[in-house]
Design a protein around this motif. Structure first.
Motif, PDB file in Angstrom:
ATOM      1  N   ARG A 230     -53.695 -41.516  74.364  1.00 59.59           N
ATOM      2  CA  ARG A 230     -53.007 -41.858  75.405  1.00 59.59           C
ATOM      3  C   ARG A 230     -52.432 -40.715  75.535  1.00 59.59           C
ATOM      4  O   ARG A 230     -52.183 -39.922  75.537  1.00 59.59           O
ATOM      5  N   ASP A 234     -50.760 -43.340  80.097  1.00 53.50           N
ATOM      6  CA  ASP A 234     -51.872 -43.511  80.693  1.00 53.50           C
ATOM      7  C   ASP A 234     -52.508 -44.265  79.387  1.00 53.50           C
ATOM      8  O   ASP A 234     -52.756 -43.015  78.336  1.00 53.50           O
ATOM      9  N   TRP A 235     -53.738 -44.759  79.010  1.00 57.43           N
ATOM     10  CA  TRP A 235     -54.782 -44.673  78.375  1.00 57.43           C
ATOM     11  C   TRP A 235     -56.059 -44.326  78.497  1.00 57.43           C
ATOM     12  O   TRP A 235     -57.114 -44.052  79.944  1.00 57.43           O
ATOM     13  N   ILE A 236     -56.970 -43.368  78.078  1.00 57.09           N
ATOM     14  CA  ILE A 236     -58.288 -42.499  78.695  1.00 57.09           C
ATOM     15  C   ILE A 236     -59.125 -43.443  77.589  1.00 57.09           C
ATOM     16  O   ILE A 236     -58.918 -43.356  76.305  1.00 57.09           O
ATOM     17  N   ASP A 243     -65.500 -39.643  79.790  1.00 59.82           N
ATOM     18  CA  ASP A 243     -63.526 -40.200  79.924  1.00 59.82           C
ATOM     19  C   ASP A 243     -63.557 -40.453  81.016  1.00 59.82           C
ATOM     20  O   ASP A 243     -63.713 -40.872  82.187  1.00 59.82           O
ATOM     21  N   ARG A 245     -59.961 -43.323  83.654  1.00 60.40           N
ATOM     22  CA  ARG A 245     -58.699 -43.502  83.206  1.00 60.40           C
ATOM     23  C   ARG A 245     -58.325 -44.820  83.402  1.00 60.40           C
ATOM     24  O   ARG A 245     -58.587 -46.065  83.914  1.00 60.40           O
ATOM     25  N   TRP A 246     -58.469 -45.758  82.090  1.00 59.11           N
ATOM     26  CA  TRP A 246     -57.685 -47.044  81.956  1.00 59.11           C
ATOM     27  C   TRP A 246     -55.823 -47.708  82.784  1.00 59.11           C
ATOM     28  O   TRP A 246     -56.448 -48.251  83.207  1.00 59.11           O
ATOM     29  N   ASP A 280     -60.974 -44.364  88.690  1.00 58.64           N
ATOM     30  CA  ASP A 280     -59.376 -44.686  88.437  1.00 58.64           C
ATOM     31  C   ASP A 280     -58.810 -46.057  88.039  1.00 58.64           C
ATOM     32  O   ASP A 280     -59.195 -46.552  89.269  1.00 58.64           O
ATOM     33  N   THR A 282     -56.865 -47.521  87.139  1.00 58.46           N
ATOM     34  CA  THR A 282     -55.646 -48.110  87.235  1.00 58.46           C
ATOM     35  C   THR A 282     -55.699 -48.240  89.748  1.00 58.46           C
ATOM     36  O   THR A 282     -54.305 -49.292  89.818  1.00 58.46           O
TER      37      THR A 282
END
Length: 286
Positions: A230, A234-236, A243, A245-246, A280, A282
């Motif tokens: 985290r 945000d969670w990665i 990686d 970005r979730w 991304d 999001t």
């Protein structure tokens, strides 16, 4: 009341008064209490006989069950229960742990009416068991228990044992599994876990990470995630491809943020196209 005088001058009551008194004495004298009717006595007798019959049948049933138990035909061993075992455990080791944690006896009676409820409580007490679906007690064929087990989804560092522990999507600590390295690891400052398996990990970060790991494990990206961390809110998600970005943990999305299902779809498409820049997740899909 009229009266007459005798020759001696004494007054005597009239004959009519004597007749009235005699009539009153001929009526039966009732007690002060309420008399029972014959119908009521029959009802009372019927209820009494019914109660005696029920006691007799109950005693006969108990005697028959006791005699059958003594004969041994309906005695069953806990080790003979037909049940699946959780991952990484043999059936015998699993049953031994269930019986030890419940403090139960090895000898079971198939005629015990409370046996299904007691077995259900015993299996629910094991940390690997998420749900007891059914307990079937079949005289002549044995006992069958259908269970739903907890699924490990995330490895969490334990600062006390200097090791990694497994949790399920609800952040419930699970028993140790030797050589478990296939689940993603939570990259975060180690926080003290619960005292024993079967209890939730008392950490907001672990709870959010476990929830996200559960969504990833159930989707098309299962087995392709190495780590979760985290950063801010945000969670990665780390994968062999890089990686991505979730965003917020599932259930905590902001207004306009895509749903977990939409994120999984974009995530899966990116993994299927090596070399592409990580999207991304999001951002709303176009």
């Amino acid at each position: 009341m009229s009266s007459v005088k005798s020759a001696s001058g004494e007054e005597k009551p009239a004959k009519r008064a004597k007749a009235t008194k005699a009539a009153d004495q001929s009526q039966p004298v009732r007690g002060k209490g309420r008399p029972y009717s014959i119908a009521g006595l029959f009802v009372l007798l019927g209820v009494s006989l019914g109660g005696l019959c029920w006691l007799g049948l109950w005693g006969l049933d108990l005697r028959v069950r006791t005699d059958l138990d003594k004969a041994g035909n309906y005695q069953f061993s806990f080790d003979q229960i037909e049940v699946a075992s959780p991952r990484g455990m043999g059936k015998q080791a699993f049953l031994d742990e269930v019986r030890f944690l419940a403090g139960g006896s090895d000898a079971l009676s198939l005629l015990d009416r409370d046996l299904p409820a007691r077995l259900s409580a015993s299996f629910r007490g094991h940390p690997w068991v998420a749900e007891v679906r059914s307990v079937s007690v079949l005289p002549g064929s044995g006992i069958r228990v259908d269970l739903k087990f907890r699924d490990p989804v995330l490895r969490v560092a334990d600062p006390l044992g200097m090791t990694e522990r497994l949790v399920d999507p609800a952040a419930i600590l699970l028993p140790r599994v030797d050589g478990a390295r296939e689940w993603p690891v939570l990259e975060a400052e180690p926080e003290r876990g619960p005292a024993a398996p079967g209890q939730p990990w008392p950490s907001k970060v672990v709870a959010e990470g476990a929830r996200l790991a559960g969504v990833l494990a159930s989707g098309s990206v299962s087995g392709k995630v190495r780590a979760l961390k985290r950063m801010g809110i945000d969670w990665i998600v780390s994968t062999p491809q890089g990686d991505i970005r979730w965003g917020r943990s599932p259930g905590l999305e902001t207004a306009g943020e895509p749903s977990p299902a939409d994120k999984i779809a974009v995530f899966s498409a990116w993994l299927a196209s090596p070399g592409r820049e990580a999207p991304d997740l999001t951002m709303p899909r176009r």
